[in-house]
Scaffold this active site. Sequence first.
Site, PDB file in Angstrom:
ATOM      1  N   ASN A  30       0.849  -1.062  -0.092  1.00  0.00           N
ATOM      2  CA  ASN A  30      -0.027   0.062   0.235  1.00  0.00           C
ATOM      3  C   ASN A  30       0.848   1.167   0.053  1.00  0.00           C
ATOM      4  OD1 ASN A  30       0.626   0.315   2.998  1.00  0.00           O
ATOM      5  ND2 ASN A  30      -0.560  -1.686   2.944  1.00  0.00           N
ATOM      6  N   GLY A  47      -7.731  -4.690   0.728  1.00  0.00           N
ATOM      7  CA  GLY A  47      -7.944  -5.708  -0.130  1.00  0.00           C
ATOM      8  C   GLY A  47      -8.483  -5.365  -1.414  1.00  0.00           C
ATOM      9  N   SER A  75      -6.495   0.866   4.042  1.00  0.00           N
ATOM     10  CA  SER A  75      -5.535  -0.201   4.336  1.00  0.00           C
ATOM     11  C   SER A  75      -5.767  -0.337   5.730  1.00  0.00           C
ATOM     12  CB  SER A  75      -4.201   0.288   3.833  1.00  0.00           C
ATOM     13  OG  SER A  75      -3.443  -0.565   4.305  1.00  0.00           O
ATOM     14  N   ASP A  77      -3.124  -1.188   7.247  1.00  0.00           N
ATOM     15  CA  ASP A  77      -1.657  -0.730   7.634  1.00  0.00           C
ATOM     16  C   ASP A  77      -1.839   0.645   8.034  1.00  0.00           C
ATOM     17  OD1 ASP A  77      -0.284  -3.073   7.809  1.00  0.00           O
ATOM     18  OD2 ASP A  77      -0.126  -2.903   5.589  1.00  0.00           O
ATOM     19  N   HIS A  96       4.400   0.552   1.782  1.00  0.00           N
ATOM     20  CA  HIS A  96       4.613  -0.743   2.186  1.00  0.00           C
ATOM     21  C   HIS A  96       4.602  -1.567   1.487  1.00  0.00           C
ATOM     22  CE1 HIS A  96       4.913  -4.005   4.884  1.00  0.00           C
ATOM     23  NE2 HIS A  96       3.252  -4.133   4.877  1.00  0.00           N
ATOM     24  N   HIS A  98       5.737  -6.019   0.722  1.00  0.00           N
ATOM     25  CA  HIS A  98       6.322  -7.311   0.982  1.00  0.00           C
ATOM     26  C   HIS A  98       7.490  -7.635  -0.063  1.00  0.00           C
ATOM     27  CE1 HIS A  98       3.343  -8.722   4.191  1.00  0.00           C
ATOM     28  NE2 HIS A  98       3.229  -7.316   4.192  1.00  0.00           N
ATOM     29  N   ASP A 121      23.896   5.378  -2.004  1.00  0.00           N
ATOM     30  CA  ASP A 121      23.045   6.371  -2.856  1.00  0.00           C
ATOM     31  C   ASP A 121      21.871   6.537  -2.114  1.00  0.00           C
ATOM     32  OD1 ASP A 121      25.131   6.932  -4.648  1.00  0.00           O
ATOM     33  OD2 ASP A 121      24.261   5.808  -6.056  1.00  0.00           O
ATOM     34  N   HIS A 170       8.475  -9.144   9.218  1.00  0.00           N
ATOM     35  CA  HIS A 170       7.374  -8.722   8.463  1.00  0.00           C
ATOM     36  C   HIS A 170       7.716  -8.274   7.112  1.00  0.00           C
ATOM     37  CE1 HIS A 170       3.468  -6.091   8.230  1.00  0.00           C
ATOM     38  NE2 HIS A 170       3.844  -6.455   7.230  1.00  0.00           N
ATOM     39  N   TYR A 229      24.922  14.984  -8.586  1.00  0.00           N
ATOM     40  CA  TYR A 229      24.419  14.057  -9.450  1.00  0.00           C
ATOM     41  C   TYR A 229      23.122  14.389  -9.998  1.00  0.00           C
ATOM     42  CZ  TYR A 229      22.297   9.614 -10.507  1.00  0.00           C
ATOM     43  OH  TYR A 229      21.655   8.558 -11.192  1.00  0.00           O
TER      44      TYR A 229
END
Length: 232
Positions: A30, A47, A75, A77, A96, A98, A121, A170, A229
């Site tokens: 998310n 979901g 969410s 989270d 976030h 996984h 970097d 996690h 840069y």
Amino acid sequence: MDGFADLRAEVLAANLALPAHGLVTLTWGNASGIDRERGVIAIKPSGVGYDTLSAGDLVIVDLTGRVLEGARRPSTDTPTHLALYRAFPEIGGVVHTHSTWATVWAQAGEEIPLLGTTHADLSAHPIPVTRPLTVAEVAGDYEAATGTALTETIATVGPAALPCALVRGHAPFCWGDRVGAAVEHAVALEQVAQMALFTRLLSDGMPPALEEHVRVKHHTRKHGPAAYYGQG
Ligand SMILES: [Zn+2]
């Protein structure tokens, strides 16, 4: 939803960038972004698949988590995102995922050591892993406790110098001054995590950390007042 159209568009693009970069499987991820002037956050609904996600599906909440707009639940989270926004005013977006390689380090409960310039970097620091949560924290407001652990972990260095961290057991959370920057940090982190694991395997143990003068050179040429840069 007209009132938050720009924020919705920005956060939708960030959410759609996650599967495009191969960082999420199914709905495991998310992204959110905040309008600091208005004190509102747009976040992915819980979901809902990325293939059907629209700007109107995003949920608008305030910094306490109260839903201001949206027919869907935000969410799960969301309390973790909110903890980061409340603790650090400089954070404008949170991601976030996984993503596999970063999650491997999170599951091992190990920080990602700074082994090369790709990492330097991204950050001049190892990517830390949060402390274990207590039984009471997991049984209580689990997602908020995850946010507390994250804010504790990055408090000393700060979110600008440390744009991501691993939640133990996690997966990673990343952030930036805008949600688009948080996505870039999530992409870079995944590469850094993969490289660090293979470097360790090839080194048959703990490889040497990147030399201090190279680490500082690479970080400061891309970040801070002396950066040169890119195209300025
Ligand atoms: Zn997760």
